[in-house]
Design a protein around this motif. Structure first.
Motif, short mmCIF file in Angstrom:
data_model
loop_
_atom_site.label_atom_id
_atom_site.label_comp_id
_atom_site.label_asym_id
_atom_site.label_seq_id
_atom_site.Cartn_x
_atom_site.Cartn_y
_atom_site.Cartn_z
N SER A 110 0.62 -1.25 0.19
CA SER A 110 0.04 -0.04 -0.12
C SER A 110 0.63 1.18 0.08
CB SER A 110 -1.16 -0.31 1.37
OG SER A 110 -1.49 0.84 0.78
N THR B 152 -5.87 -0.31 -9.18
CA THR B 152 -5.68 -0.47 -7.96
C THR B 152 -6.87 -1.32 -6.85
OG1 THR B 152 -5.56 1.64 -7.92
CG2 THR B 152 -5.91 0.97 -5.35
N SER B 153 -7.68 -1.62 -7.31
CA SER B 153 -8.30 -2.45 -6.22
C SER B 153 -8.17 -4.24 -6.33
CB SER B 153 -9.95 -2.87 -6.84
OG SER B 153 -10.73 -1.26 -6.97
N TYR C 176 -5.20 -4.31 -4.25
CA TYR C 176 -5.82 -4.28 -3.05
C TYR C 176 -6.48 -5.99 -2.59
CZ TYR C 176 -4.45 0.36 -1.07
OH TYR C 176 -3.88 1.29 -0.86
N ALA C 177 -7.26 -6.40 -3.48
CA ALA C 177 -7.97 -7.68 -3.41
C ALA C 177 -7.26 -8.81 -3.13
CB ALA C 177 -8.39 -7.86 -4.04
N ILE D 171 -5.60 -8.42 0.37
CA ILE D 171 -6.33 -9.52 1.46
C ILE D 171 -5.89 -10.68 1.18
CG2 ILE D 171 -8.80 -9.35 1.72
CD1 ILE D 171 -9.16 -6.54 0.97
N CYS E 135 -10.86 -10.11 -10.14
CA CYS E 135 -10.94 -8.82 -10.23
C CYS E 135 -10.93 -7.57 -10.86
CB CYS E 135 -9.71 -8.25 -9.32
SG CYS E 135 -10.10 -8.92 -7.32
N TYR F 103 -13.35 -7.94 -3.37
CA TYR F 103 -12.81 -7.34 -4.04
C TYR F 103 -14.39 -6.50 -3.62
CZ TYR F 103 -13.61 -5.14 -8.34
OH TYR F 103 -13.24 -3.82 -9.82
N ALA G 36 -12.07 -4.31 -1.57
CA ALA G 36 -10.63 -2.82 -1.81
C ALA G 36 -11.60 -2.02 -3.20
CB ALA G 36 -9.99 -4.55 -3.04
N ASP G 37 -12.52 -2.80 -3.87
CA ASP G 37 -13.19 -1.58 -5.01
C ASP G 37 -13.66 -0.30 -4.00
OD1 ASP G 37 -14.13 -1.16 -6.95
OD2 ASP G 37 -16.01 -1.20 -6.23
N SER H 242 -10.83 1.41 -2.96
CA SER H 242 -10.23 2.15 -4.06
C SER H 242 -10.98 3.53 -4.30
CB SER H 242 -9.96 1.87 -5.05
OG SER H 242 -9.09 1.60 -6.20
N PHE I 255 -8.38 -6.51 6.49
CA PHE I 255 -7.82 -5.09 5.38
C PHE I 255 -7.24 -4.77 6.83
CE2 PHE I 255 -8.49 -2.66 2.81
CZ PHE I 255 -7.99 -1.99 2.43
#
Length: 394
Positions: free
Chosen positions: A147, A166-167, A170-171, A174, A192, A274, A277-278, A281, A318
């Motif tokens: 991150s 980006t999502s 991050y997914a 996780i 994703c 997701y 994360a989505d 983001s 997360f």
């Protein structure tokens, strides 16, 4: 390749081409600064010469460029012994920065290509999506605290493609925290990358509208999950387990989402991941209809106002990784110094570890200064700051 005497190497030096220990073993990649720990490693193994095709990269030290190249101006990376673990985190992130940047840009380009072809009903090879999914999964499995690099990116280009890229990162972060196997990580990455293909069928006059949507326009947006799922399963013909994230990523854990209003574990795990994360983001990204919020505010929103929206077990996982003040976000300390969060302290999310970038007078620092707020209990975070504003001289 030409030989370089190790005795002539200095911390902060960069080369235009990779530097090797011998003809097969890489020492550092191009445009990567040599650190004190790199030189110590060479000394420890008795290595007196290294090889490269490149030349020393001369960095323009114009202070007006500090806002974009903070690492380029570090002249000393010596820290106290008790901070060496933090320095190891910093050194690794700095070492992989160029690799990460290239991976991000390649992912963005792939998403752009795939989504544009879907929009135009063109045939395309799905193989590159799988290959990129494998590359992303392996990269995230190998590295921590990503991150820091994600939030440090200044991403030009269409917001949807940045959002997907980006999502996905991050997914995968996780997924790694949930101990996903490599095959599960790869499947998560692929699902994703194509999660929002349905948005390509929403007219730009609606998806990029800055005013409030009408009821009909809002209904058009809601259809993108079903459209995306249909495109993936019927036209591209990928397996249902990969396409289901496109269908379910706007379902809510409390059953109030869309399109099916399913709840809890009836929502597939990858879709629950997701969704988190989505959402994170999206909150930290400028959109046509609203300005981004600070990462700290995004986290607060997700654990308070949006509490019914997500699987809280995954949100807590997360949060333990990115911190209440997310890794990579900018903060001001009680002694008026400004820093970037380098690593989270899972047991004390309000007291992460910080890399100082400005002293108490607002001057950019030239030495690597690290602060572990768990140990420095007389200090605390006063407020979150906008990273771009804090690192600008304007």
């Amino acid at each position: 390749m030409k030989k370089l005497n190790v005795s002539e190497l200095k911390p902060g030096m960069r080369f235009t081409k990779p530097v090797y220990l011998d003809k097969e073993n890489l020492f550092i990649t191009s445009n990567t600064p040599i650190t004190d720990s790199d030189l110590e490693r060479l000394k420890r193994f008795g290595i007196t010469e290294v090889l490269t095709h490149g030349d020393i990269l001369v960095i323009d030290v114009d202070p007006e460029r500090l806002e974009t190249q903070l690492e380029d101006f570090i002249i000393s990376t010596i820290v106290d012994e008790d901070l060496l673990p933090l320095k190891g985190i910093y050194d690794n992130l700095n070492r992989i920065k160029v690799q990460f940047s290239n991976l991000y840009k390649n992912t963005f380009a792939l998403v752009q290509d795939v989504y544009r072809k879907v929009a135009d009903d063109k045939v395309f090879d799905f193989g590159p999506v799988r290959e990129q999914g494998e590359t992303l999964a392996d990269f995230v499995r190998t590295h921590n605290n990503l991150s820091y690099l994600i939030l440090g990116m200044n991403n030009p280009g269409y917001y949807l493609y940045n959002q997907i890229t980006t999502s996905t990162f991050y997914a995968l972060i996780i997924g790694k925290l949930l101990d996903f196997s490599r095959p599960k990580m790869v499947d998560l990455a692929i699902s994703c990358l194509v999660a929002d293909v349905g948005m390509t069928k929403v007219p730009a006059t609606i998806s990029e509208k800055t005013d409030q949507l009408t009821d009909e326009e809002y209904k058009s947006i809601l259809k993108h999950t079903i459209i995306g799922y249909q495109v993936l399963t019927q036209r591209i013909k990928i397996k249902n387990s990969l396409a289901v994230v496109a269908l379910q990523h706007h379902e809510r854990f409390d059953g109030k989402g869309y399109p099916q209003k399913i709840a809890a574990t009836a929502i597939e795990e990858n879709a629950r991941i997701y969704a988190i994360a989505d959402n994170f983001s999206a909150l930290i990204t400028n959109r046509p209809h609203r300005q981004r919020v600070l990462p700290h505010e995004a986290i607060k929103s997700m654990i308070s106002m949006d509490v019914g929206k997500f699987d809280l077990k995954i949100v807590r996982t997360f949060l333990n990784q990115v911190s209440l003040y997310p890794v990579g976000s900018c903060v001001e300390l009680s002694d008026k110094r400004v820093g970037i969060v380098l690593a989270a302290n899972a047991d004390k999310p309000l007291r992460p570890s910080i890399r100082i970038i400005k002293d108490e007078y607002g001057t950019f620092v030239r030495n690597l200064i690290l602060v572990d707020l768990v140990k420095e209990n007389h200090l605390f975070i006063v407020k979150a700051l906008d990273l771009q504003e804090a690192t600008s001289n304007s």
